[in-house]
Design an enzyme around this catalytic site. Structure first.
Site, PDB file in Angstrom:
ATOM      1  N   GLY A  56       0.630  -1.326  -0.006  1.00  0.00           N
ATOM      2  CA  GLY A  56       0.184  -0.126   0.056  1.00  0.00           C
ATOM      3  C   GLY A  56       1.032   1.277  -0.005  1.00  0.00           C
ATOM      4  O   GLY A  56       0.240   2.214   0.163  1.00  0.00           O
ATOM      5  N   TRP A  58       2.073   2.878  -2.463  1.00  0.00           N
ATOM      6  CA  TRP A  58       1.765   3.879  -3.440  1.00  0.00           C
ATOM      7  C   TRP A  58       0.243   4.376  -3.061  1.00  0.00           C
ATOM      8  O   TRP A  58       0.139   5.728  -3.347  1.00  0.00           O
ATOM      9  CB  TRP A  58       1.444   3.188  -4.854  1.00  0.00           C
ATOM     10  CG  TRP A  58       2.846   2.961  -5.671  1.00  0.00           C
ATOM     11  CD1 TRP A  58       4.082   2.897  -5.118  1.00  0.00           C
ATOM     12  CD2 TRP A  58       3.043   3.137  -6.968  1.00  0.00           C
ATOM     13  NE1 TRP A  58       5.054   2.897  -5.994  1.00  0.00           N
ATOM     14  CE2 TRP A  58       4.185   2.766  -7.228  1.00  0.00           C
ATOM     15  CE3 TRP A  58       2.324   3.024  -8.271  1.00  0.00           C
ATOM     16  CZ2 TRP A  58       5.053   2.636  -8.494  1.00  0.00           C
ATOM     17  CZ3 TRP A  58       2.705   2.812  -9.244  1.00  0.00           C
ATOM     18  CH2 TRP A  58       4.177   2.619  -9.620  1.00  0.00           C
ATOM     19  N   ASP A  76      -4.932  -5.708  -4.901  1.00  0.00           N
ATOM     20  CA  ASP A  76      -3.939  -6.714  -4.806  1.00  0.00           C
ATOM     21  C   ASP A  76      -4.513  -8.273  -4.587  1.00  0.00           C
ATOM     22  O   ASP A  76      -5.540  -8.183  -3.852  1.00  0.00           O
ATOM     23  CB  ASP A  76      -2.900  -6.225  -3.966  1.00  0.00           C
ATOM     24  CG  ASP A  76      -1.611  -6.700  -4.366  1.00  0.00           C
ATOM     25  OD1 ASP A  76      -0.573  -5.901  -4.779  1.00  0.00           O
ATOM     26  OD2 ASP A  76      -1.331  -8.285  -3.941  1.00  0.00           O
ATOM     27  N   ASP A  92      -7.706 -10.752  -8.193  1.00  0.00           N
ATOM     28  CA  ASP A  92      -6.595 -10.786  -9.251  1.00  0.00           C
ATOM     29  C   ASP A  92      -7.092  -9.607 -10.302  1.00  0.00           C
ATOM     30  O   ASP A  92      -8.247  -9.799 -10.776  1.00  0.00           O
ATOM     31  CB  ASP A  92      -6.642 -12.202  -9.666  1.00  0.00           C
ATOM     32  CG  ASP A  92      -5.665 -12.339 -10.693  1.00  0.00           C
ATOM     33  OD1 ASP A  92      -5.024 -11.620 -11.299  1.00  0.00           O
ATOM     34  OD2 ASP A  92      -5.448 -13.601 -11.297  1.00  0.00           O
ATOM     35  N   ASP A 117       1.855  -1.381 -10.577  1.00  0.00           N
ATOM     36  CA  ASP A 117       3.316  -1.648 -10.149  1.00  0.00           C
ATOM     37  C   ASP A 117       3.363  -3.233  -9.636  1.00  0.00           C
ATOM     38  O   ASP A 117       4.441  -3.454  -8.856  1.00  0.00           O
ATOM     39  CB  ASP A 117       3.396  -0.844  -8.856  1.00  0.00           C
ATOM     40  CG  ASP A 117       4.940  -0.797  -8.181  1.00  0.00           C
ATOM     41  OD1 ASP A 117       5.837  -1.146  -9.163  1.00  0.00           O
ATOM     42  OD2 ASP A 117       5.305  -0.779  -7.064  1.00  0.00           O
ATOM     43  N   LYS A 157       4.771  -0.339 -14.403  1.00  0.00           N
ATOM     44  CA  LYS A 157       6.120  -0.688 -14.256  1.00  0.00           C
ATOM     45  C   LYS A 157       6.490  -1.640 -15.615  1.00  0.00           C
ATOM     46  O   LYS A 157       5.493  -2.525 -15.788  1.00  0.00           O
ATOM     47  CB  LYS A 157       6.399  -1.427 -12.815  1.00  0.00           C
ATOM     48  CG  LYS A 157       7.649  -2.170 -12.837  1.00  0.00           C
ATOM     49  CD  LYS A 157       7.952  -2.372 -11.523  1.00  0.00           C
ATOM     50  CE  LYS A 157       7.324  -3.464 -10.882  1.00  0.00           C
ATOM     51  NZ  LYS A 157       7.393  -3.744  -9.253  1.00  0.00           N
TER      52      LYS A 157
HETATM   53  C1  LIG Z   1       5.984  -4.525  -5.964  1.00  0.00           C
HETATM   54  S1  LIG Z   1       4.500  -4.996  -5.389  1.00  0.00           S
HETATM   55  C2  LIG Z   1       3.782  -3.568  -5.306  1.00  0.00           C
HETATM   56  C3  LIG Z   1       4.081  -2.549  -4.179  1.00  0.00           C
HETATM   57  C4  LIG Z   1       3.134  -1.261  -4.166  1.00  0.00           C
HETATM   58  N1  LIG Z   1       3.083  -0.520  -5.418  1.00  0.00           N
HETATM   59  C5  LIG Z   1       3.629  -0.330  -3.079  1.00  0.00           C
HETATM   60  O1  LIG Z   1       3.626   0.819  -3.075  1.00  0.00           O
HETATM   61  O2  LIG Z   1       3.547  -1.048  -1.869  1.00  0.00           O
HETATM   62  C6  LIG Z   1       3.742  -5.736  -6.378  1.00  0.00           C
HETATM   63  C7  LIG Z   1       2.472  -6.366  -6.022  1.00  0.00           C
HETATM   64  O3  LIG Z   1       1.918  -7.054  -7.141  1.00  0.00           O
HETATM   65  C8  LIG Z   1       0.915  -7.969  -6.839  1.00  0.00           C
HETATM   66  N2  LIG Z   1       0.317  -8.743  -8.032  1.00  0.00           N
HETATM   67  C9  LIG Z   1       1.058  -9.424  -8.737  1.00  0.00           C
HETATM   68  N3  LIG Z   1       0.177 -10.062  -9.625  1.00  0.00           N
HETATM   69  C10 LIG Z   1      -1.121  -9.702  -9.313  1.00  0.00           C
HETATM   70  C11 LIG Z   1      -2.246  -9.850  -9.941  1.00  0.00           C
HETATM   71  N4  LIG Z   1      -2.606 -10.594 -10.668  1.00  0.00           N
HETATM   72  N5  LIG Z   1      -3.388  -9.202  -9.279  1.00  0.00           N
HETATM   73  C12 LIG Z   1      -3.203  -8.424  -8.351  1.00  0.00           C
HETATM   74  N6  LIG Z   1      -2.113  -8.101  -7.764  1.00  0.00           N
HETATM   75  C13 LIG Z   1      -0.894  -8.670  -7.996  1.00  0.00           C
HETATM   76  C14 LIG Z   1       1.802  -8.771  -5.678  1.00  0.00           C
HETATM   77  O4  LIG Z   1       0.754  -9.454  -4.758  1.00  0.00           O
HETATM   78  C15 LIG Z   1       2.574  -7.803  -5.127  1.00  0.00           C
HETATM   79  O5  LIG Z   1       2.142  -7.373  -4.053  1.00  0.00           O
END
Ligand SMILES: C[S@@+](CC[C@H](N)C(=O)[O-])C[C@H]1O[C@@H](n2cnc3c(N)ncnc32)[C@H](O)[C@@H]1O
Length: 798
Positions: A56, A58, A76, A92, A117, A157
């Protein structure tokens, strides 16, 4: 994804600590902070969707920066602990359920910004990782297109991988501005890049292929080998690391002339062999001895056959023509009679060829014929339009008459359409799009009858185009020149009001280009367009637009502005047309209708030195010679203007092939004599420029000087204080001041770099070796020995 203590020390970096300090849930938060600082999209947003938001970080930043009462939705796979002002849920992002939940929260609202992200499969193989990341990006884009408002922003990203360019291409179709950037908080070792897409075009319909990973990331088929390229650029050799062909371990390749005549792909032979041989094989070759005796086999042809690698375009052409003649003589190709010409089938007898090859060749010819026909029609049409424009320019007709014969629902004539046939440049220049006058159309019958010759002509032309492209790729000057040319011809866009063809308008509202098409932007290659996407170039367009606006506002200043544009272009071209100083070049180039007299020139806003003199940089000997002549009164400005009109000024290039015009252009200009003094002056100037240290060194020197001045100032102040101190005796004062001076001039001892040999436990280690303090350098044993030897030698000498 909570902040975890990672094993590598590098992970707990400054941003990690700062995130902890500021109460952000992840160090990623700073990436958004920095992106927003650069692009400022959060302050302008009222509705934001954060895809892949856990833990969280962002969302926290968005809640801080967005106006009160804004809607922020975070989603997420992992749970997100509640954040004030943020709606979060677990889902998802690739599923319809997620879409429905977002919709239920937004109701009729549209999002101003969508953030993504996401990072799936953390920890698996990188190649796999990158691909699913790219897929996830495409999924997030799909979601964004559903919810974004027109003009909205999408931040995502992307990982630098082979899928990066296709992704960027897709973004560019949907957004007016796409910029890739790497915020400082993103680790350099990470392949991640952030792409900020602004100005969502909100097309009414988006082709599903557009967001389908199978299409977007489809591997493009390997291009068919370009044998022609080998023929026309024998000197350009690409490094091949595949080694020799099986069973062929020589570089010099020779092939019999009869094979060259019999082959269906002569260009492949010319491209890959060194010599066409007249040498009789052991059993004797009747055909070869006939070829040898024929009159057509001239000495020149024989010489050409000797070494194919040194031949030019002209020689290849004559070899190919010679081959055609012989094929006709040997009955390998039967020329079409006039009656048979009507029929679509061509009578061609190719002797030693299997059936499949024959069919292929026939198909190929039919296709060629079809394209020739289309080309002919296009030419006719373009010529008609050209004539109309000429008539209009000569006031022989009114714009109303233009395109009267084409009246129909979609027959509106715009030069853009002409351009699609690649002929607008020529039309605007009133140059000849190869005209088919009646007499010529008669002769074109001959042309048709010689299908092979026609094909060769086209192949040669396309080869020349490819050659030009390659040269442009290598030579930035050439590219600039071409773009300038294009710019000049682009200035007048014909009679279309909005400058857009029907096709283009359709493209805007319905983005559905074939995805297989290579993602390119305008005239630039993808790499080039990415390069020009950088911030540094961003203002340029706006500046140009501003200039245009100004021009519209103030008609009186119009001429002036145009002159300034011209001047910019001239400066770029200075190495090409250097013989006249900038201002004079402009004068000479002006068409009669826009002629300005000497007085007017005074008002042009030229770059000037502080003392008011014109700031003209003379960098060629020709310009220097001219400048000297003018300074000494040997020549006057009127002479220079007169010089602008010479036998090269109005060259008649009608109907000449492009390559010829290009080649001739290199030499068709006045060669001005230069004086010894001018050459020496330029040499001196260049020497001075080359002697200048590079910017980095200059800056370092400047810093050093500045620091020294600061030190001196400090010292001066301290000494003044000491001198004013009444409590001290004169002797004490002198002593303390000299102490200060000696302290300031004392150089700090240079820290010794300890050399650590990479062997034993130190072999292959990363980071500081055990038990080593201070500066160190890991070396191999050889290097250590060498350094010792050097020191010994130096000692001996001293
Ligand atoms: C780098 S983190 C994000 C960090 C976030 N932007 C922050 O500021 O805290 C990447 C996230 O992408 C999520 N993720 C990956 N595939 C996903 C999907 N299909 N649907 C939802 N979330 C997904 C992962 O659970 C992970 O928490």
């Amino acid at each position: 994804m909570a902040i975890q203590k990672k094993h590598g020390k590098g992970r707990l970096d400054k941003w990690y600590r700062l995130a902890k300090e500021k109460g952000y849930r992840s160090r990623a938060a700073f990436k958004l902070v920095q992106l927003n600082k650069k692009y400022g999209f959060l302050e302008k947003s009222k509705v934001l969707i954060d895809l892949c938001a856990a833990p969280g970080g962002w969302c926290q930043v968005a809640a801080e920066c967005m106006p009160n009462q804004s809607i922020i939705i975070g989603v997420d796979l992992a749970p997100i602990k509640p954040i004030p002002r943020v709606i979060s849920f677990q889902s998802d992002i690739t599923t319809d359920k997620c879409r429905a939940t977002i919709r239920s929260h937004l109701k009729t609202w549209k999002a101003d910004t969508v953030l993504h992200d996401g990072a799936p499969n953390v920890g698996t193989a990188w190649v796999q990782d990158a691909f699913s990341q790219a897929e996830l990006v495409l999924e997030s884009l799909r979601l964004a297109t559903d919810f974004l408002i027109e003009g909205g922003t999408f931040v995502t990203k992307v990982f630098r991988s082979k899928d990066y360019n296709p992704l960027l291409w897709v973004f560019k179709q949907l957004f007016t501005s796409v910029e890739a950037t790497k915020p400082p908080s993103s680790r350099n070792v990470s392949a991640e890049i952030f792409v900020v897409c602004r100005g969502f075009k909100a097309p009414k319909r988006i082709d599903p292929k557009f967001l389908d990973p199978r299409h977007v990331f489809a591997e493009l088929a390997a291009p068919t080998p370009n044998n022609e390229a080998k023929v026309f650029n024998p000197e350009v050799k690409k490094r091949k690391r595949e080694g020799y062909e099986e069973g062929d371990y020589t570089q010099f390749k020779e092939i019999s002339v009869t094979e060259f005549i019999n082959t269906t792909d002569p260009i492949a032979i010319l491209g890959s062999y060194n010599k066409l041989s007249f040498q009789q094989p052991p059993g004797g070759d009747l055909a070869l001895s006939t070829v040898d005796r024929l009159e057509d086999t001239t000495d020149e042809i024989r010489k050409c056959c000797e070494d194919l690698k040194i031949l030019g375009r002209k020689e290849f052409r004559s070899l190919l023509k010679w081959r055609l003649k012989l094929r006709e003589k040997f009955g390998l190709v039967v020329k079409k009679s006039k009656e048979k010409e009507e029929e679509s089938e061509e009578v061609a007898e190719v002797a030693p060829m299997d059936e499949e090859l024959a069919i292929q060749e026939q198909l190929h010819r039919m296709r060629e014929k079809e394209t020739t026909r289309e080309k002919k029609e296009r030419r006719k049409e373009n010529e008609k339009k050209r004539k109309e424009i000429m008539r209009l320019q000569m006031h022989m007709t009114t714009p109303m008459e233009i395109g009267m014969e084409q009246i129909g629902p979609d027959s509106t004539f715009t030069l853009r359409r002409v351009d699609k046939a690649g002929a607008r440049d020529a039309v605007v220049n009133a140059r000849n799009v190869p005209v088919e006058s009646e007499s010529e159309s008669e002769s074109s019958e001959d042309e048709d009858s010689d299908d092979d010759g026609d094909r060769l002509e086209r192949e040669l032309d396309s080869m020349y185009d490819q050659y030009q492209e390659r040269m442009e790729d290598r030579d930035t000057k050439l590219r600039a020149k071409k773009n300038r040319k294009q710019y000049e011809t682009d200035e007048w866009d014909g009679f279309s009001e909005d400058n857009k063809s029907d096709d283009e308008e359709e493209e805007e509202s319905h983005v559905g280009l074939p995805v297989e098409q290579a993602p390119t932007t305008g005239n630039l290659s993808n790499n080039a367009s990415l390069f020009f996407d950088q911030d540094i170039f961003q203002g340029l367009d706006e500046e140009e637009e501003e200039e245009e606006e100004e021009e519209e506002e103030d008609e009186e200043d119009e001429d002036e502005d145009e002159e300034m544009d011209d001047e910019d272009e001239d400066e770029e071209d200075s190495d090409i047309e250097e013989d006249i100083p900038v201002q004079k070049q402009k004068k000479a180039k002006k068409p009669e209708s826009e002629w300005v007299d000497d007085d007017e020139i005074q008002y042009i806003d030229e770059p000037r030195k502080p003392n008011g003199q014109l700031d003209i940089d003379i960098i060629t000997a020709e310009a220097m010679a001219l400048a000297q002549q003018m300074a000494t009164g040997e020549r006057k400005s009127t002479d220079v203007v007169d010089d602008g009109f010479n036998r090269f000024s109005f060259r008649d290039v009608d109907g000449l092939p492009e390559w010829f015009i290009d080649d001739e252009g290199k030499h068709s200009k006045i060669q001005r004599p230069i004086t010894k003094a001018a050459a020496a002056a330029i040499k001196e100037k260049m020497r001075a420029i080359n002697a200048r240290p590079i910017k980095k060194v200059m800056e370092a020197r400047g810093r050093k000087k500045f620091k020294a001045a600061q030190k001196l100032e400090k010292l001066r102040k301290k000494s003044a204080l000491l001198a004013d101190d009444e409590a001290l005796s004169e002797r004490d004062k002198a002593q303390s001041i000299s102490k200060l001076m000696s302290k300031a001039t004392k150089k700090k001892p240079k820290q010794q770099v300890k050399l650590v040999v990479a062997r034993g436990t130190n072999r292959g280690i990363s980071g500081r070796p055990k038990g080593v303090k201070g500066r160190y350098k890991i070396v191999d044993s050889r290097m250590k020995k060498d350094i010792r030897a050097q020191k010994r030698l130096a000692k001996k000498k001293s």
